[in-house]
Design a protein around this motif. Structure first.
Motif, mmCIF file in Angstrom:
data_model
loop_
_atom_site.group_PDB
_atom_site.id
_atom_site.type_symbol
_atom_site.label_atom_id
_atom_site.label_comp_id
_atom_site.label_asym_id
_atom_site.label_seq_id
_atom_site.Cartn_x
_atom_site.Cartn_y
_atom_site.Cartn_z
ATOM 1 N N ILE B 49 0.862 -1.187 0.000
ATOM 2 C CA ILE B 49 0.000 0.000 0.000
ATOM 3 C C ILE B 49 0.893 1.230 0.000
ATOM 4 C CG2 ILE B 49 -1.688 1.331 1.330
ATOM 5 C CD1 ILE B 49 -2.823 -1.271 2.343
ATOM 6 N N GLY B 50 0.622 2.142 -0.910
ATOM 7 C CA GLY B 50 1.359 3.409 -0.938
ATOM 8 C C GLY B 50 0.460 4.506 -0.424
ATOM 9 N N THR B 51 1.049 5.542 0.134
ATOM 10 C CA THR B 51 0.242 6.628 0.687
ATOM 11 C C THR B 51 0.590 7.951 0.031
ATOM 12 O OG1 THR B 51 1.750 7.349 2.412
ATOM 13 C CG2 THR B 51 0.342 5.473 2.921
ATOM 14 N N ARG B 52 -0.248 8.923 0.295
ATOM 15 C CA ARG B 52 -0.026 10.242 -0.289
ATOM 16 C C ARG B 52 1.173 10.939 0.310
ATOM 17 N NH1 ARG B 52 -5.777 12.967 -0.405
ATOM 18 N NH2 ARG B 52 -4.544 14.852 -0.248
ATOM 19 N N SER B 53 1.652 10.456 1.429
ATOM 20 C CA SER B 53 2.839 11.071 2.021
ATOM 21 C C SER B 53 4.115 10.358 1.602
ATOM 22 C CB SER B 53 2.711 11.072 3.534
ATOM 23 O OG SER B 53 2.384 9.795 3.989
ATOM 24 N N GLY B 54 4.018 9.417 0.682
ATOM 25 C CA GLY B 54 5.225 8.785 0.152
ATOM 26 C C GLY B 54 5.667 7.543 0.887
ATOM 27 N N ALA B 55 4.826 7.013 1.741
ATOM 28 C CA ALA B 55 5.194 5.779 2.442
ATOM 29 C C ALA B 55 4.727 4.579 1.637
ATOM 30 C CB ALA B 55 4.560 5.748 3.824
ATOM 31 N N ILE B 56 5.472 3.477 1.694
ATOM 32 C CA ILE B 56 4.921 2.218 1.201
ATOM 33 C C ILE B 56 4.990 1.219 2.330
ATOM 34 C CG2 ILE B 56 5.302 2.459 -1.285
ATOM 35 C CD1 ILE B 56 7.756 0.704 -0.938
ATOM 36 N N LYS B 57 3.934 0.458 2.429
ATOM 37 C CA LYS B 57 3.849 -0.527 3.500
ATOM 38 C C LYS B 57 3.538 -1.862 2.877
ATOM 39 C CE LYS B 57 2.526 2.470 7.200
ATOM 40 N NZ LYS B 57 1.733 2.469 8.420
ATOM 41 N N LEU B 58 4.266 -2.876 3.281
ATOM 42 C CA LEU B 58 4.087 -4.218 2.739
ATOM 43 C C LEU B 58 3.535 -5.120 3.835
ATOM 44 C CD1 LEU B 58 5.809 -3.041 0.496
ATOM 45 C CD2 LEU B 58 7.180 -5.098 0.496
ATOM 46 N N TYR B 59 2.574 -5.929 3.473
ATOM 47 C CA TYR B 59 1.954 -6.822 4.449
ATOM 48 C C TYR B 59 1.864 -8.217 3.859
ATOM 49 C CZ TYR B 59 0.450 -2.542 6.720
ATOM 50 O OH TYR B 59 0.432 -1.332 7.330
ATOM 51 N N GLY B 60 2.247 -9.216 4.636
ATOM 52 C CA GLY B 60 2.090 -10.598 4.227
ATOM 53 C C GLY B 60 1.309 -11.337 5.279
ATOM 54 N N ALA B 61 1.815 -12.495 5.686
ATOM 55 C CA ALA B 61 1.181 -13.224 6.774
ATOM 56 C C ALA B 61 1.157 -12.325 8.001
ATOM 57 C CB ALA B 61 1.974 -14.489 7.056
ATOM 58 N N PRO B 62 0.224 -12.572 8.936
ATOM 59 C CA PRO B 62 0.193 -11.746 10.140
ATOM 60 C C PRO B 62 1.575 -11.678 10.788
ATOM 61 C CG PRO B 62 -1.719 -13.162 10.084
ATOM 62 C CD PRO B 62 -0.878 -13.541 8.909
ATOM 63 N N GLY B 63 2.039 -10.490 11.034
ATOM 64 C CA GLY B 63 3.366 -10.316 11.625
ATOM 65 C C GLY B 63 4.421 -9.962 10.601
ATOM 66 N N VAL B 64 4.119 -10.185 9.332
ATOM 67 C CA VAL B 64 5.076 -9.834 8.284
ATOM 68 C C VAL B 64 4.707 -8.444 7.773
ATOM 69 C CG1 VAL B 64 5.994 -10.455 6.025
ATOM 70 C CG2 VAL B 64 5.404 -12.238 7.665
ATOM 71 N N GLU B 65 5.513 -7.478 8.126
ATOM 72 C CA GLU B 65 5.226 -6.092 7.759
ATOM 73 C C GLU B 65 6.532 -5.396 7.431
ATOM 74 O OE1 GLU B 65 3.149 -3.861 10.689
ATOM 75 O OE2 GLU B 65 1.526 -5.303 10.852
ATOM 76 N N PHE B 66 6.482 -4.539 6.456
ATOM 77 C CA PHE B 66 7.639 -3.725 6.119
ATOM 78 C C PHE B 66 7.155 -2.320 5.850
ATOM 79 C CE2 PHE B 66 8.341 -7.978 4.527
ATOM 80 C CZ PHE B 66 9.566 -8.309 5.063
ATOM 81 N N MET B 67 8.023 -1.373 6.104
ATOM 82 C CA MET B 67 7.656 -0.019 5.755
ATOM 83 C C MET B 67 8.834 0.710 5.153
ATOM 84 S SD MET B 67 6.248 3.139 7.832
ATOM 85 C CE MET B 67 7.357 4.308 7.127
ATOM 86 N N GLY B 68 8.544 1.493 4.158
ATOM 87 C CA GLY B 68 9.576 2.324 3.555
ATOM 88 C C GLY B 68 8.994 3.695 3.294
ATOM 89 N N LEU B 69 9.869 4.665 3.167
ATOM 90 C CA LEU B 69 9.391 6.023 2.941
ATOM 91 C C LEU B 69 10.230 6.648 1.851
ATOM 92 C CD1 LEU B 69 7.435 8.151 3.951
ATOM 93 C CD2 LEU B 69 9.126 8.827 5.621
#
Lengths: 267, 1023
Positions: B49-69
């Motif tokens: 998921i990308g946001t209007r503030s330039g973040a991207i967030k990645l989600y997989g199995a519960p607990g698998v999360e990544f974030m970048g900006l």
């Protein structure tokens, strides 16, 4: 006639009445007060007016204490003090308020060989030998003082505001602004905090030591540079019961000029 | 004096501090604010998921999360995973492309930005020539096709983003290879669709907005087929076998086109307007998916009848004669359908529909009849109704935990039983060591119970207090409104519902006893409810009591809202927390403090007028105390905000008028009359800008007893301590007000066997007036060992050592300006720590927490965690009040973030970074909940195509996170998420200029993260 009279004209200390010698200008009057029940200052205030026949003139009453100091009588406390300390004669001096010369008050003013009353009537003479001046004697509590004169640069002024109880107001406002500083890179504009408004009748205005556009440099010893307006305001409010602020006055003409090593807290 | 307040330089203590304290922002819980793009990798099974503030967030199995900006903080417009790779390409609204990859470092994956690129046209070309509209990652993973507004398709080589100019497919080149009869029509304009042939990587489809679609042979550089529709093209879908193309159009129609090499310009097989015949809105995206049963799934966005349903946000699913238009609560950003991932498979067999709406993520199970929604394990919409308060309870006993889950599962029966379909990656984080609950109160009168133990914030149970009251709308009405034979067949999905029936229902304070299951909630209209957990549904009347907080005060008139009207008679309650007592404060001002003692069965509540104590065992009011200052008129005006905002807005409008007058007068003499008009309007604009930047004055005035809202009760605290004399301890209630007053009441609670027979008695024992009169924000009693007194029932459940009742107790009073310790029972001041007088910061939140050591298993210290109005977090030692550490955490302008902060009992905390997201942070080395996960393209069952020869690269990645990017590369800008939330350049500049100090601390924070490394995680069990 205005010279000092030697003590001991009256009888012993346990005399229930206090003889009062009241001097107004060139004339003097005598009356007496009850030592145990001197009454309130307000009631006393009318007596000199009455005996000198100046009923509607605002007057300033002062007395000579046992050390020879001329001290004011303007509230219940110092009135009672004056009556109880009279030994047994209480000498009081009456001045018209508009002609009053506050500088006459202070330590050792009467002991000095100079005649008090000549001083009162010819203040121009006094300029030759300035006195250490105590602030306005309306109330003997200190309201403000300039401190640390010896350690601060002459362009800065450290003002201590004394606040008593909650009935008085500090009465000033601050706001953001910018000031010019000399830096190794030349003149630079830096943000600063400034006094923006004094509330009429507030403590800050009554001291005469703070003015609009004075830059605030320190609050109770903490530098304000780098702090936001809200932070500085909160610091001042948190210290409001005993606030010391260091300012760079916008008007630099009234600075205290140091000649030599003067005492730390003059004024 | 100050010399003693400076942190000491005892090396042993410094070392111990390093073992105890460390600051990390670990996870962002909730739904991203202002999402703008959706991406999905079928091979990795990961959602982006990308946001209007330039973040991207990645989600997989519960607990698998990544974030970048993205450093640019520009809106993310598109996200594309490279097929089969742990890599993705993002397109921002500044027309730049960014390549991100998941790389394994130290056993966990980490999201990193590798490259960025901006497409440049030939010199002199219009900027629109290179404005990218569509991105197609080629299955070879080496080429990226970029459709532009000019109609050209540019090709760049990955991973270095090298532009291959000779391969550009310009619209002229396409035009020349088209037959005459097509060429004369202006069929071009921008590229709307780019698709690779599902089977043949040498063919791509290009769709132009005027309605022309061509299949382009990459090797021969020729047009294989072309299709010409009469309507503006919106999007295209290519059937899995490559034999059919479905195009959707701006008039709400879609067409099917057969693909065969023999007919160069085929006619549509079928064309229809699903919601015709009246004018419809555009169908913006369409999926045509094959199934085993033979009948395809048609899924499309939009196409609703313009006049009657044009404002709905719909996605329609058509399959086997069934048709449903899912009606979303907010604008649909994008959607995708989860299908068979193996490209070799013959059929799509879709199993889930994933829809990213502006305010929530909705996943619909397409395999189960009725297409029920699937409950997401993360990305919860915290703001379904605006959050008004939050409360954290650590270490919930298993029994209560299970009962809450059981109650919650009964509320979730409408969800599909399907396993969460987005299950890529492996979470390596250890199981959470304890069960934590985060309770959020909402504007609509609900309380939501969240599992805050781990990385995923999961909704366990939802409690609604609305049933207790009579409101304008009957809750039963809205649900069954939809008839069977309605057309279009709309079905509401999603939980986002920001509209509150009645603002008075809003929840302001929550207090849960984790041992007894008693819950107290208090709201905006002075209502205090005491609830008990019941596993069965029940129907009973709620006992109502009125607490008159004004008592003998005369001549006051409440000008605020009226109190809520309670529903008379028995009310049916679902299993779960069921209210049994309702106390209504009079006047019905917002409840500002609340405390519950489950052992003594007492609940204390405070408003801006006073506080009261209620015995919920005997259902009797024990006492009320009015704290109002006789001169405080403002407190009676009603809700605080109204008074303040009116004053502020008046002042602002005056300022605006004055400014615009001044500036327009200045401008007038300049220029001819024609320009004056323009000049003055410009002056007005600048006047407006100046108005916002106009210097603010702050009044310097000591606080006095006559200030407004001094009676406002800020904190309530129950303690069993030495209040009257040093030989006997007794129950007591402490209350602190906005005016710096602390009231202490000695309580007499009858023993358990006579609890119902004798009344609870209370008597005022002490009253402390702090000289500086700052608001009291915290009261705490420390036992003989200087440990905070345990919670009620904690000792009874053997979870805590009993407090030391031998030594002398100490009272800690925390005001906004200073911390002060008093000896009990005399209440003589022992020591204090001034905060505001020295630093200018004020205490906003304070909470005692136990900090465990990361080295010694059973070593821990109790300290105060403090949040200031500058957004700093400090730890202050107990009982000596020495500042230990300080970290900058929240931007000082983020008032709502600071106001929303809650601390846990073990040195973690949460605050809102947007209306829908909690940031979790940790001050402790031992208690650290953060995602640690591994994503590896090799482990998945895909498969870049063998013929490409590249094979799946052994790219794998490293996790996390919130811009941690701690590898020290120069491109890493170490962005902080909240900064990105501000898109407004002007505001940013302003903040930057005022925040010189923060720069340094931001750097500090980052270096701290680096030092932390990834070896540390949730420590062992609590002790």
């Amino acid at each position: 006639m205005s010279r000092r009279h030697p003590h001991g004209a009256g009888s012993g200390c346990l005399d229930p009445t206090v003889a009062v010698k009241s001097t107004f200008g060139a004339e003097f009057r005598r009356f007496s007060l009850e030592r145990s029940k001197p009454g309130k200052f307000k009631e006393f205030y009318g007596l000199p007016q009455h005996v000198h026949k100046i009923p509607n003139v605002d007057i300033l009453v002062s007395y000579a204490d046992i050390h020879g100091d001329v001290l004011p009588i303007n509230n219940d406390a110092n009135y009672h003090k004056a009556v109880s300390a009279a030994n047994p004669l209480l000498r009081i001096f009456i001045q018209k308020k508009e002609e009053a010369d506050y500088s006459a008050f202070g330590t050792g003013t009467l002991i000095k060989k100079k005649n008090v009353l000549t001083k009162l009537f010819r203040p121009d003479k006094q300029r030759k030998k300035p006195h250490i001046v105590i602030s306005m004697p309306q109330d003997f509590r200190p309201v403000s003082s300039i401190i640390d004169v010896d350690i601060l640069p002459e362009t800065h002024r450290r003002v201590r505001l004394y606040k008593y109880g909650t009935e008085e107001h500090l009465g000033f406002y601050i706001q953001d602004g910018s000031s010019v500083r000399v830096t190794p890179h030349g003149l630079e504009k830096v943000p600063g905090i400034f006094i923006s408004r004094l509330v009429p009748g507030g403590l800050a205005q009554s001291t005469g030591l703070l003015a609009v556009n004075d830059e605030v440099l320190e609050v109770n010893g903490t530098e304000v540079s780098g702090k936001s307006l809200d932070q500085v305001a909160d610091m001042m409010i948190a210290n409001s019961h005993d606030l010391t602020i260091t300012v760079r006055p916008a008007n630099q003409r009234n600075n205290i000029i140091r000649k030599s090593q003067t005492s730390g807290s003059s004024g | 004096m100050r010399r003693f307040l400076r942190p000491g330089h005892d090396p042993a203590r410094e070392r111990l501090k390093r073992d105890l304290f460390q600051f990390n922002k670990t996870v962002e819980h909730g739904f991203p604010h202002q999402p703008s793009a959706l991406g999905y990798s079928p091979s990795l099974r990961i959602l982006a998921i990308g946001t209007r503030s330039g973040a991207i967030k990645l989600y997989g199995a519960p607990g698998v999360e990544f974030m970048g900006l993205h450093r640019e903080n520009n809106a993310v417009v598109q996200i594309h995973f490279l097929p089969g790779q742990c890599q993705l390409v993002t397109l921002l609204d500044d027309n730049s492309l960014h390549l991100w990859s998941l790389k394994v470092k130290g056993g966990v994956s980490e999201l990193q930005e590798d490259e960025s690129f901006t497409l440049r046209g030939p010199p002199g070309a219009a900027p629109s020539a290179t404005q990218i509209t569509v991105v197609l990652p080629h299955s070879s993973c080496q080429l990226l096709y970029l459709g532009t507004e000019s109609g050209s398709v540019f090709v760049v080589q990955l991973p270095a983003f090298r532009a291959l100019e000779d391969q550009t497919i310009s619209s002229d080149a396409v035009l020349q290879r088209l037959p005459e009869e097509v060429r004369h029509r202006r069929a071009f304009e921008m590229v709307e669709a780019l698709q690779e042939h599902p089977r043949d990587p040498k063919q791509i489809l290009i769709g132009y907005s005027r309605g022309l679609v061509v299949i382009w042979d990459l090797q021969g550089s020729c047009v294989l087929c072309h299709f010409l529709s009469s309507q503006q093209l919106e999007n295209v879908c290519w059937q899995r076998d490559g034999h059919l193309i479905v195009s959707c159009h701006s008039d709400g129609s879609y067409c099917q086109w057969p693909v065969s090499s023999d007919t160069l310009q085929p006619e549509p097989l079928h064309s229809c307007v699903p919601y015709g015949p009246f004018p419809c809105k555009a169908i913006t995206k369409i999926f045509w998916l094959t199934t085993k049963q033979g009948l395809p799934f048609t899924i499309f966005q939009g196409g609703m009848p313009r006049a009657s349903y044009g404002d709905r946000h719909c996605i329609s699913v058509i399959h086997n004669g069934q048709q449903t238009a899912f009606d979303f609560t907010s604008r649909v950003i994008d959607f995708t359908v989860l299908i068979e991932a193996n490209p070799e498979a013959a059929l799509d067999d879709p199993y889930a529909l994933v829809v990213l709406a502006e305010e929530e993520l909705v996943v619909i199970d397409l395999q189960t009849a009725g297409w029920p929604p699937v409950q997401p394990p993360y990305l919860a919409s915290l703001h379904c109704s605006a959050i008004t308060c939050s409360h954290h309870v650590s270490n919930i006993p298993l029994k209560l935990w299970e009962r809450i889950i059981a109650a919650g599962s009964r509320q979730n029966t409408h969800f599909s039983t399907m396993e969460w379909p987005i299950d890529g990656g492996t979470s390596l984080a250890p199981a959470p060591p304890q069960r934590d609950l985060l309770l959020t109160g909402h504007e609509d009168g609900t309380v939501r119970f969240w599992d805050a133990s781990g990385v995923c914030l999961r909704l366990l149970y939802k409690l609604s207090t609305v049933r207790v009251f009579l409101t304008d709308t009957d809750p039963n009405e809205s649900l069954s409104a939809q008839g069977e034979d309605e057309w279009p067949p709309l079905r509401k999905v999603g939980s986002f519902d920001p509209y509150s029936d009645d603002p008075r229902l809003g929840i302001q304070k929550i207090f849960l006893c984790r041992y007894s299951g008693y819950l107290a909630v208090a709201g905006t209209a002075g209502q205090v409810l005491v609830l008990e957990l019941n596993d069965e549904a029940a129907e009973h009347a709620v006992e109502q009591v009125e607490a008159d907080l004004l008592q003998d005060q005369e001549g006051y008139r409440w000008k605020g809202h009226e109190r809520l009207c309670a529903r008379p008679g028995p009310v049916h309650f679902e299993p779960g927390f069921q209210p049994f007592v309702l106390v209504q404060c009079q006047p019905p001002a917002v409840v500002t403090s609340l405390a519950l003692h489950s052992e003594w069965r007492l609940v204390a509540f405070g408003t801006s007028h006073g506080f009261g104590l209620f015995d919920h065992q005997q259902r009797r009011q024990v006492f009320v105390k009015c704290t109002l200052h006789p001169n405080d008129q403002l407190a009676l005006e009603g809700p605080l905000s109204r008074v303040k905002s009116l004053k502020k807005s008046l002042r602002q409008s005056f300022r605006r008028i004055r400014r615009s007058r001044v500036s327009s007068r200045k401008r007038r003499p300049a220029g001819p009359p024609g320009e004056v008009q323009e000049g003055s309007s410009r002056a007005e604009r600048t006047g407006l800008q100046n108005m916002e930047l106009a210097p603010v004055q702050r009044k310097i005035e000591a606080r006095s007893a006559e200030d407004s809202f001094t009676g406002f009760v800020r904190t309530l605290y129950f303690a069993d301590t030495y209040l009257r004399d040093s030989s006997r301890h007794c129950p007591s209630l402490w209350a602190g007000t906005n005016g710096g007053t602390v009231y202490a009441f000695a309580l007499r609670v009858p023993p358990a066997e006579r609890r119902m027979d004798e009344p609870v008695r209370a008597e005022q024992a002490k009253e402390i007036q702090l000289m500086h009169r700052a608001p009291v924000v915290g009261i705490l009693v420390l036992d003989g060992h200087s440990v905070p007194l345990p919670e009620p029932l904690e000792v009874a459940h053997d979870l805590s050592k009993s407090p030391d009742m031998q030594g002398s107790h100490q009272l800690l009073v925390v005001s906004e300006e200073q911390f002060k310790v008093f000896a009990l029972p005399k209440v003589s001041a022992r020591l204090k720590l001034k905060l505001t007088a020295l630093e200018g910061s004020r205490v906003r939140r304070v909470s005692a927490a136990r900090f465990g050591s990361c080295r010694a298993e059973d070593y821990g210290e109790h300290h105060l965690a403090v949040l200031t109005n500058l957004g700093d977090i400090q730890v202050v030692s107990l009982p000596l009040l020495k500042p230990q550490v300080r970290y900058s955490c929240i931007r000082r302008e983020d008032v709502s973030g600071i106001a929303s902060c809650v601390f846990t009992k073990y040195g973690q905390g949460f605050y809102l970074i947007s209306p829908s997201e909690f940031e979790r942070f940790s001050l402790s080395t031992k208690w650290l909940v953060e995602p640690r996960c591994l994503v590896d393209s090799a482990e998945t069952k895909n498969h870049s195509r063998p013929r490409d020869g590249s094979g799946p690269e052994k790219a794998s990645g490293k996790a996390r996170n919130s811009g941690s990017q701690s590898d020290g590369e120069e491109r890493r800008s170490g962005p902080v998420m909240e900064h990105a939330l501000l898109n407004d350049e002007r505001v940013l500049k302003e903040i930057q200029s005022t925040l010189e100090g923060d720069r340094g601390s931001c750097g500090d924070w980052r270096s701290q993260r680096v030092a932390v490394g990834y070896g540390l995680s949730n420590g062992g069990g609590c002790s």
